[in-house]
Design a protein around this motif. Structure first.
Motif, short mmCIF file in Angstrom:
data_model
loop_
_atom_site.label_atom_id
_atom_site.label_comp_id
_atom_site.label_asym_id
_atom_site.label_seq_id
_atom_site.Cartn_x
_atom_site.Cartn_y
_atom_site.Cartn_z
N LYS A 197 -37.38 34.45 132.79
CA LYS A 197 -36.96 33.05 132.82
C LYS A 197 -35.46 32.90 132.99
O LYS A 197 -34.99 31.84 133.42
N ASN A 198 -34.70 33.93 132.62
CA ASN A 198 -33.24 33.84 132.67
C ASN A 198 -32.63 35.19 133.05
O ASN A 198 -31.85 35.77 132.30
N GLU A 242 -30.56 25.86 135.50
CA GLU A 242 -30.92 24.54 136.02
C GLU A 242 -32.40 24.46 136.37
O GLU A 242 -32.99 23.38 136.37
N ARG A 243 -33.00 25.61 136.64
CA ARG A 243 -34.45 25.63 136.90
C ARG A 243 -35.23 25.12 135.70
O ARG A 243 -36.36 24.66 135.82
N TRP A 244 -34.60 25.21 134.53
CA TRP A 244 -35.23 24.77 133.28
C TRP A 244 -34.57 23.48 132.76
O TRP A 244 -34.75 23.13 131.61
N ASN A 245 -33.82 22.84 133.66
CA ASN A 245 -33.11 21.60 133.29
C ASN A 245 -32.19 21.85 132.10
O ASN A 245 -32.02 20.99 131.23
N ALA A 246 -31.61 23.05 132.06
CA ALA A 246 -30.79 23.47 130.93
C ALA A 246 -29.35 23.72 131.37
O ALA A 246 -29.09 24.25 132.45
N ASN A 297 -30.37 19.97 127.27
CA ASN A 297 -31.10 19.35 128.37
C ASN A 297 -30.11 18.61 129.26
O ASN A 297 -29.31 17.80 128.77
N LEU A 314 -36.82 27.35 125.60
CA LEU A 314 -36.36 27.02 126.95
C LEU A 314 -37.37 26.11 127.66
O LEU A 314 -36.99 25.19 128.39
N ASP A 315 -38.64 26.34 127.41
CA ASP A 315 -39.67 25.47 127.98
C ASP A 315 -39.55 24.06 127.42
O ASP A 315 -39.70 23.06 128.15
N SER A 317 -36.82 22.23 129.07
CA SER A 317 -37.13 21.87 130.45
C SER A 317 -37.91 20.56 130.56
O SER A 317 -37.75 19.82 131.52
N ILE A 318 -38.73 20.26 129.56
CA ILE A 318 -39.53 19.02 129.62
C ILE A 318 -38.93 17.91 128.76
O ILE A 318 -39.52 16.83 128.64
#
Length: 337
Positions: A93-94, A131-135, A238, A72-73, A76-77
């Motif tokens: 995280k979720n 969405e906090r993880w751009n996912a 992403n 997930l990290d 996010s990037i």
């Protein structure tokens, strides 16, 4: 002549580069090895490539891009465009998705698992959570109820769970803890080593994982009907990568999801059909719990853990009760009640 030939070569090279630029290639982060649990992603990649004539392809990596707890990290990037992860690996995280990992949720089949996953993933709170993880959630990886394998004398009553060291994550781990066991959340890839070295006495997995990660090869017994719950493992993309797709590429991706899930469920069903034969071949004893023991397990673990989860979510400003009710309503709708 030479000047003309040179210009033609440059033009051809430019067209070649332009053609390459039009192609879309995504990196996909999974872990372990190809198995029943990953067939939805494998099928999705196959279908998307077919529908786009090879112009949109997915490079699937099993552990080469990220550790499973860091997928997930990575999403996010933008380290890769697609990934699979399990909610229980990082509940903080979720948190919204962990409703699907509550013990004794009442989900009985893979089809029901697909339905509740689809409903929960579409909820605004879950979309905002990821969405906090751009996912963006794409599809679930439905798994049957977990059961445990162990060594030594079978643990066939709740009393024998006292002090039992069990590899279990999320709500399943909480359920075992409620009856005196000691859960540890080592990753799937670490489970065999943990069992072999004696770090854990037992391992809770779905059938495919007991096979893929080798824990069935260390087992003396298997609980056939404990069914405390399962884990939920979404496939996410992403958001920026998804939005950058052309309309035709996005259509190819979205339209392939139902077929990929159907293939996954059918393929997993074949594994379940073979499970009894596998147990017999490996000399693994099948443990059946008495209904009175199962009822006691539900009484101790189901209601208290569910109520605490709802209260914790509501305290964070998340719609815990609404998400739990959504799961139950979806199940009723599926069953025609």
């Amino acid at each position: 002549m030479h000047k003309f030939a040179g210009r033609a070569a440059v033009a051809a090279l430019a067209l070649s580069f332009a053609g390459e630029a039009l192609a879309t290639e995504w990196n996909v982060s999974l872990w372990g090895k190809r198995r029943a649990f990953t067939e939805n992603v494998e099928k999705l990649a196959e279908l998307v490539s077919q529908k786009t004539n090879g112009e949109f392809t997915m490079n699937i990596s099993y552990g080469g891009l990220s550790k499973n707890k860091e997928n997930l990290d990575g999403i996010s990037i933008g380290a890769f465009e697609m990934a699979q992860f399990c909610a229980g690996y990082h509940r903080d995280k979720n948190p919204t998705i962990t409703v699907l990992e509550l013990p004794f949720l009442g989900v009985n089949t893979l089809a029901e698992e697909v339905a509740v996953g689809r409903a929960v993933y579409a909820h605004p709170a879950v979309l905002a959570d990821l969405e906090r993880w751009n996912a963006k959630p794409l599809m679930t990886s439905p798994m049957p109820q977990y059961n445990i394998v162990g060594t030594g004398e079978p643990r066939d009553t709740l009393a024998k769970f006292e002090g039992m060291r069990v590899r279990a994550t999320g709500g399943i781990g909480q359920a075992f803890e409620a009856v005196g066991a000691v859960p540890t959340s080592v990753t799937a890839s670490e489970a065999y080593q943990a069992m072999e070295s004696g770090v854990v006495d037992t391992v809770a997995f779905a059938q495919h994982a007991h096979l893929s990660f080798g824990t069935i090869n260390k087992a003396d017994w298997w609980t056939a009907n404990l069914n405390p719950g399962t884990v939920n493992c979404p496939v996410v993309v992403n958001i920026d990568a998804y939005n950058d797709l052309s309309d035709s590429e996005r259509e190819a991706l979205d339209s392939s999801i139902p077929e990929a899930i159907d293939f996954y469920v059918s393929n997993y069903g074949k594994l379940l059909d073979q499970w009894e034969t596998i147990l017999a071949e490996k000399g693994v004893t099948k443990v059946e719990f008495a209904e009175s023991e199962l009822e006691e397990f539900r009484k101790i673990a189901a209601d208290p853990i569910r109520e605490k989860w709802i209260a914790d979510m509501e305290a964070q400003g998340l719609p815990g009760q609404e998400l739990y009710d959504l799961v139950q309503t979806t199940l009723k709708d599926m069953r025609g009640n």
